[in-house]
Design a protein around this motif. Structure first.
Motif, PDB file in Angstrom:
ATOM      1  N   ILE A 209       0.881  -1.354  -0.059  1.00 51.51           N
ATOM      2  CA  ILE A 209       0.234  -0.165   0.149  1.00 51.51           C
ATOM      3  C   ILE A 209       0.960   1.343   0.036  1.00 51.51           C
ATOM      4  O   ILE A 209       0.547   2.145  -0.726  1.00 51.51           O
ATOM      5  N   ASN A 210       1.999   1.284   0.784  1.00 49.66           N
ATOM      6  CA  ASN A 210       2.720   2.457   0.896  1.00 49.66           C
ATOM      7  C   ASN A 210       3.457   2.648  -0.397  1.00 49.66           C
ATOM      8  O   ASN A 210       3.567   3.786  -0.847  1.00 49.66           O
ATOM      9  N   LEU A 220      -0.644   9.456   2.186  1.00 43.19           N
ATOM     10  CA  LEU A 220      -0.899   8.341   3.213  1.00 43.19           C
ATOM     11  C   LEU A 220      -0.138   8.359   4.495  1.00 43.19           C
ATOM     12  O   LEU A 220       1.001   8.162   4.464  1.00 43.19           O
ATOM     13  N   ARG A 221      -0.760   8.245   5.537  1.00 43.19           N
ATOM     14  CA  ARG A 221      -0.276   8.348   6.843  1.00 43.19           C
ATOM     15  C   ARG A 221      -0.230   6.884   7.423  1.00 43.19           C
ATOM     16  O   ARG A 221      -0.924   6.014   7.054  1.00 43.19           O
ATOM     17  N   PRO A 222       0.893   6.552   8.439  1.00 37.39           N
ATOM     18  CA  PRO A 222       1.122   5.335   8.555  1.00 37.39           C
ATOM     19  C   PRO A 222       0.034   4.422   9.262  1.00 37.39           C
ATOM     20  O   PRO A 222      -0.341   3.455   8.710  1.00 37.39           O
ATOM     21  N   ASP A 223      -0.844   5.237  10.121  1.00 38.00           N
ATOM     22  CA  ASP A 223      -1.959   4.619  10.658  1.00 38.00           C
ATOM     23  C   ASP A 223      -2.828   4.307   9.666  1.00 38.00           C
ATOM     24  O   ASP A 223      -3.930   3.087   9.797  1.00 38.00           O
ATOM     25  N   GLY A 224      -3.372   5.299   8.536  1.00 38.79           N
ATOM     26  CA  GLY A 224      -4.083   4.848   7.446  1.00 38.79           C
ATOM     27  C   GLY A 224      -3.733   3.789   6.714  1.00 38.79           C
ATOM     28  O   GLY A 224      -4.347   2.676   6.167  1.00 38.79           O
ATOM     29  N   ARG A 241      -6.800  -1.896  -4.709  1.00 38.56           N
ATOM     30  CA  ARG A 241      -8.358  -1.441  -5.236  1.00 38.56           C
ATOM     31  C   ARG A 241      -8.937  -0.574  -3.995  1.00 38.56           C
ATOM     32  O   ARG A 241      -9.445   0.494  -3.906  1.00 38.56           O
ATOM     33  N   LEU A 242      -8.640  -0.964  -2.756  1.00 41.39           N
ATOM     34  CA  LEU A 242      -9.097  -0.114  -1.467  1.00 41.39           C
ATOM     35  C   LEU A 242      -8.502   1.074  -1.392  1.00 41.39           C
ATOM     36  O   LEU A 242      -8.954   2.113  -0.928  1.00 41.39           O
ATOM     37  N   LEU A 243      -7.091   1.186  -1.544  1.00 42.87           N
ATOM     38  CA  LEU A 243      -6.372   2.449  -1.654  1.00 42.87           C
ATOM     39  C   LEU A 243      -6.781   3.235  -2.643  1.00 42.87           C
ATOM     40  O   LEU A 243      -7.251   4.621  -2.113  1.00 42.87           O
ATOM     41  N   ARG A 244      -7.433   3.017  -3.676  1.00 40.95           N
ATOM     42  CA  ARG A 244      -7.871   3.847  -4.925  1.00 40.95           C
ATOM     43  C   ARG A 244      -9.408   4.463  -4.309  1.00 40.95           C
ATOM     44  O   ARG A 244      -9.536   5.582  -4.530  1.00 40.95           O
ATOM     45  N   VAL A 257      -5.891  13.950   2.748  1.00 42.17           N
ATOM     46  CA  VAL A 257      -4.792  13.062   3.540  1.00 42.17           C
ATOM     47  C   VAL A 257      -5.568  11.796   4.214  1.00 42.17           C
ATOM     48  O   VAL A 257      -6.715  11.915   4.681  1.00 42.17           O
ATOM     49  N   VAL A 258      -5.083  10.553   3.870  1.00 41.46           N
ATOM     50  CA  VAL A 258      -5.500   9.467   4.319  1.00 41.46           C
ATOM     51  C   VAL A 258      -5.200   9.115   5.722  1.00 41.46           C
ATOM     52  O   VAL A 258      -4.115   8.345   5.844  1.00 41.46           O
ATOM     53  N   THR A 259      -5.850   9.357   6.751  1.00 36.73           N
ATOM     54  CA  THR A 259      -5.397   8.836   8.277  1.00 36.73           C
ATOM     55  C   THR A 259      -6.460   7.890   8.407  1.00 36.73           C
ATOM     56  O   THR A 259      -7.261   7.367   7.726  1.00 36.73           O
ATOM     57  N   VAL A 260      -6.115   7.175   9.697  1.00 33.36           N
ATOM     58  CA  VAL A 260      -7.000   5.952  10.151  1.00 33.36           C
ATOM     59  C   VAL A 260      -8.398   6.604  10.146  1.00 33.36           C
ATOM     60  O   VAL A 260      -9.275   5.634   9.721  1.00 33.36           O
ATOM     61  N   GLU A 261      -8.911   7.745  10.477  1.00 28.78           N
ATOM     62  CA  GLU A 261     -10.232   8.140  10.596  1.00 28.78           C
ATOM     63  C   GLU A 261     -10.856   8.175   9.068  1.00 28.78           C
ATOM     64  O   GLU A 261     -12.087   7.822   8.952  1.00 28.78           O
TER      65      GLU A 261
END
Length: 371
Positions: A209-210, A220-224, A241-244, A257-261
Motif C-alpha cells: 500500500i505504501n 497516506l499516513r502510517p495509521d491509514g 483497489r481499496l487504496l484507490r 490526507v488518508v488517516t485512520v479516521e
C-alpha cells in the motif's frame, strides 16, 4: 522485456508493474490501464511478499541464464490477486524477452494454440492464465510443444487426414491457475518448477500500500496504511483497489490526507468491515445464522437465500470465510462458527460449531438430611 510484446496475436500488453494481478483487457479505459501499469513492479527485487517463491524463481532464472539455456516451464498456483501475472511479466523482463499473454478459455481448438505457438520467436515467454480451463485437444497439443518444441497440425478429416509436423522456436511456458487440483497429471508433470503463492501478512500489505500510494501520489499516513492493510483479506489486488477508493473519499469528502479516521469512514461507505468482509460475506453469515440457526445448510439453499449464484458463494465468499474461521464446510452442509456469531453481534447457541464446551457441574454428595 520488448515493449511490443502482444497480449494476443494482435494485442499489445501494458507495462508490468504491480504486486497484484489485474485482468489484461484491451477494452479497459486508458486511465485504468495506466494506473495498473504504474503499479506493477518491473523487477523481481521490487516485488513485495512471496519471499520463498522469489528466492526459488531467482535460482531458476540465474541458473538458466548462466548456462545460456531456456528456463524450464513454470507454473504459478494460488488464489487470485496474489501476483501470478505480475511474476510472469517480471520473468520476461529479467530474461529480456517478449511475453505473449492468453488465457485457458481462449484456447478452445488446437488451431488456436498452433497459431500462437507458430508466432513465437526464440526465447519468448508464453503466459497462459487460468491454464486449467484450457480445452483438452489444445492441452494435448501443448504436451509435445513443451517437450520437443514442435506441434503436429492435422490437415483434412477422415481417412485422408494427414499430420504435418511443425517446428516451433524454443520458448518458456508460464501457466497460472487458481485450481491446481484441476490440472491433469500429464500437464502438471511437464512444468519444471511449480510456485505455490501464499496469502500476504498485514505487514507485507502495508508495504504494498505504501509503495502504491507513493506511485499514485496519495498522502497516506502510517495509521491509514495499517487500517487499509488489515481489511485486505491478505490480497494485494484488494489492497490496491481499496487504496484507490479511500483516495477518492479523502479527496472528495476530506482534505486529501488518508488517516485512520478517513480510511475507516471510507471503507464504511464501501461496506468493508474491520475484518475485510463485504456486503455479500455478511449476507451469507447473516442468513446462515438468522434463517437457518447456524446450519448445517446446503450451498444451493444458501445461495437462494442471499440471492446469488451458488458458484459465487463457493468461489468468492466461502474461501475467505473458511480461512477466517467463520464458516465450516461439513458433510451435512455449511455451518456458522462461534466466531461468526460473535462478529454478527449475536449470542451463539451452546452447540455452535467451534464453541468452547460447557463444563458439566461436578456431582455433589447428598447430605444427611437430603431426600
Amino acid at each position: 522485456m520488448h515493449e511490443d510484446g502482444p497480449v494476443e496475436p494482435e494485442t499489445e500488453i501494458p507495462d508490468a508493474t504491480d504486486a497484484s494481478e489485474e485482468t489484461l483487457s484491451p477494452h479497459r479505459a486508458n486511465g485504468e490501464q495506466e494506473i495498473d501499469a504504474s503499479l506493477r513492479p518491473r523487477k523481481l527485487d521490487d516485488f513485495v511478499g512471496q519471499q520463498r517463491v522469489r528466492e526459488q524463481l531467482r535460482l531458476v532464472l540465474q541458473g538458466a541464464l548462466g548456462r545460456g539455456e531456456q528456463p524450464d516451464h513454470i507454473l504459478f498456483a494460488g488464489p487470485p490477486g496474489l501476483g501470478k501475472t505480475s511474476l510472469a511479466m517480471i520473468l520476461a523482463t529479467e530474461l529480456g524477452s517478449a511475453i505473449r499473454v492468453t488465457s485457458g478459455p481462449a484456447l478452445e481448438r488446437p488451431g488456436d494454440l498452433a497459431a500462437m505457438l507458430s508466432n513465437l520467436t526464440a526465447g519468448d515467454v508464453l503466459f497462459i492464465d487460468e491454464i486449467h480451463r484450457m480445452a483438452r485437444p489444445a492441452e494435448e497439443m501443448l504436451y509435445l510443444a513443451m517437450e520437443d518444441y514442435r506441434v503436429d497440425v492435422v490437415v483434412g478429416k477422415g481417412p485422408g487426414a494427414t499430420s504435418i509436423p511443425l517446428d516451433i522456436a524454443p520458448f518458456t511456458l508460464v501457466g497460472a491457475t487458481t485450481r491446481s487440483g484441476s490440472l491433469t497429471g500429464p500437464l502438471r508433470d511437464r512444468f519444471g518448477f511449480t510456485a505455490h503463492m501464499e496469502f500476504y501478512e498485514p505487514a507485507e500489505l502495508e508495504e504494498v500500500i505504501n509503495r502504491s500510494a507513493g506511485i499514485l501520489g496519495v498522502d497516506l499516513r502510517p495509521d491509514g496504511a495499517t487500517e487499509i492493510a488489515r481489511r485486505c483479506r491478505g490480497t494485494p489486488r484488494i489492497a490496491n483497489r481499496l487504496l484507490r477508493r479511500v483516495r477518492d473519499y479523502a479527496e472528495v469528502r476530506s482534505d486529501g490526507v488518508v488517516t485512520v479516521e478517513v480510511a475507516r469512514a471510507a471503507l464504511e461507505v464501501y461496506d468493508v468491515d474491520e475484518l475485510g468482509l463485504d456486503r455479500l460475506d455478511r449476507a451469507v453469515l447473516g442468513s446462515l445464522a438468522r434463517s437457518f440457526g447456524g446450519g448445517p445448510v446446503g450451498a444451493s439453499t444458501l445461495s437462494v437465500a442471499v440471492g446469488e449464484e451458488q458458484s459465487t458463494i463457493e468461489e468468492v465468499c466461502e474461501p475467505y470465510l473458511v480461512r477466517a474461521g467463520m464458516l465450516a464446510r461439513t458433510p451435512r452442509g455449511r455451518v456458522a462458527t462461534a466466531a461468526a456469531w460473535q462478529h454478527l453481534g449475536m449470542v451463539a447457541p451452546a452447540n455452535a460449531f467451534g464453541a468452547a464446551p460447557v463444563a458439566e457441574p461436578e456431582p455433589v454428595e447428598p447430605g444427611l438430611f437430603d431426600e
